[in-house]
Scaffold this active site. Sequence first.
Site, PDB file in Angstrom:
ATOM      1  N   ILE A 145       3.443   5.871   0.194  1.00  0.00           N
ATOM      2  CA  ILE A 145       2.582   5.881   1.383  1.00  0.00           C
ATOM      3  C   ILE A 145       2.644   4.497   2.026  1.00  0.00           C
ATOM      4  O   ILE A 145       1.715   3.696   1.904  1.00  0.00           O
ATOM      5  CB  ILE A 145       1.122   6.264   1.032  1.00  0.00           C
ATOM      6  CG1 ILE A 145       1.087   7.530   0.164  1.00  0.00           C
ATOM      7  CG2 ILE A 145       0.310   6.482   2.317  1.00  0.00           C
ATOM      8  CD1 ILE A 145      -0.305   7.971  -0.258  1.00  0.00           C
ATOM      9  N   PRO A 146       3.774   4.208   2.702  1.00  0.00           N
ATOM     10  CA  PRO A 146       3.884   2.909   3.368  1.00  0.00           C
ATOM     11  C   PRO A 146       2.801   2.822   4.439  1.00  0.00           C
ATOM     12  O   PRO A 146       2.638   3.758   5.217  1.00  0.00           O
ATOM     13  CB  PRO A 146       5.272   2.946   4.019  1.00  0.00           C
ATOM     14  CG  PRO A 146       5.975   4.125   3.431  1.00  0.00           C
ATOM     15  CD  PRO A 146       4.927   5.063   2.966  1.00  0.00           C
ATOM     16  N   HIS A 147       2.055   1.734   4.453  1.00  0.00           N
ATOM     17  CA  HIS A 147       1.003   1.603   5.446  1.00  0.00           C
ATOM     18  C   HIS A 147       0.790   0.138   5.790  1.00  0.00           C
ATOM     19  O   HIS A 147       1.120  -0.743   5.003  1.00  0.00           O
ATOM     20  CB  HIS A 147      -0.319   2.208   4.940  1.00  0.00           C
ATOM     21  CG  HIS A 147      -0.794   1.598   3.658  1.00  0.00           C
ATOM     22  ND1 HIS A 147      -0.290   1.988   2.428  1.00  0.00           N
ATOM     23  CD2 HIS A 147      -1.704   0.635   3.396  1.00  0.00           C
ATOM     24  CE1 HIS A 147      -0.880   1.276   1.477  1.00  0.00           C
ATOM     25  NE2 HIS A 147      -1.740   0.446   2.034  1.00  0.00           N
ATOM     26  N   CYS A 148       0.262  -0.118   6.982  1.00  0.00           N
ATOM     27  CA  CYS A 148      -0.053  -1.482   7.379  1.00  0.00           C
ATOM     28  C   CYS A 148      -0.957  -1.478   8.600  1.00  0.00           C
ATOM     29  O   CYS A 148      -1.090  -0.464   9.279  1.00  0.00           O
ATOM     30  CB  CYS A 148       1.228  -2.271   7.690  1.00  0.00           C
ATOM     31  SG  CYS A 148       2.168  -1.617   9.079  1.00  0.00           S
TER      32      CYS A 148
ATOM     33  N   ARG B 202       4.014  -5.575   3.784  1.00  0.00           N
ATOM     34  CA  ARG B 202       3.047  -4.852   2.946  1.00  0.00           C
ATOM     35  C   ARG B 202       3.674  -4.505   1.593  1.00  0.00           C
ATOM     36  O   ARG B 202       3.032  -4.611   0.548  1.00  0.00           O
ATOM     37  CB  ARG B 202       2.566  -3.587   3.689  1.00  0.00           C
ATOM     38  CG  ARG B 202       1.734  -2.622   2.849  1.00  0.00           C
ATOM     39  CD  ARG B 202       0.438  -3.279   2.343  1.00  0.00           C
ATOM     40  NE  ARG B 202      -0.258  -2.467   1.345  1.00  0.00           N
ATOM     41  CZ  ARG B 202       0.039  -2.402   0.055  1.00  0.00           C
ATOM     42  NH1 ARG B 202       1.058  -3.098  -0.441  1.00  0.00           N
ATOM     43  NH2 ARG B 202      -0.665  -1.659  -0.767  1.00  0.00           N
TER      44      ARG B 202
END
Length: 154
Positions: A66-69, A52
């Site tokens: 805001i690391p997201h996946c 991501r």
Amino acid sequence: MIRLETILTPGRSLVNVPGGSKKRALEKVANLIAEQVPELEMQDVFDKLIAREKLGSTGFGNGIAIPHCRLEGCVAPVSALLHLDAPIDYDAIDGAPVDLLFVLLVPEAATDAHLELLRQIASMLDRKEVRDRLRAADSSETLYQVVLDVQNEH
């Protein structure tokens, strides 16, 4: 509507986390989540978060990422919040180093509710007083409590 406190736990709210680098911080996140969410594999979480980031940094400015996946095998949204012991270079849009990571993992078939969660996190972290309170938290409980308090103010 899904509320943040239902997907974040005190055990996944950590202060004074040694960062070092973006990769190391995301490794830390993946380990933490895999320890607490048995159906998720550390390597899967890490690989997906890194993939991501390759699409574009999740560093939103003001020292926030805001690391997201989306994640196969993830049955419900999972969140974690880390305050690093020192800011790290994160390729953020404003070039500022990052010391607060609010992580969001959602099921592969992500829905509007999941996008709403991301929006909730972003708008919460957009407020300077919230960031200051998160940075001032001296324990995992306090860090988690800040999120609860902010949610309950609305």
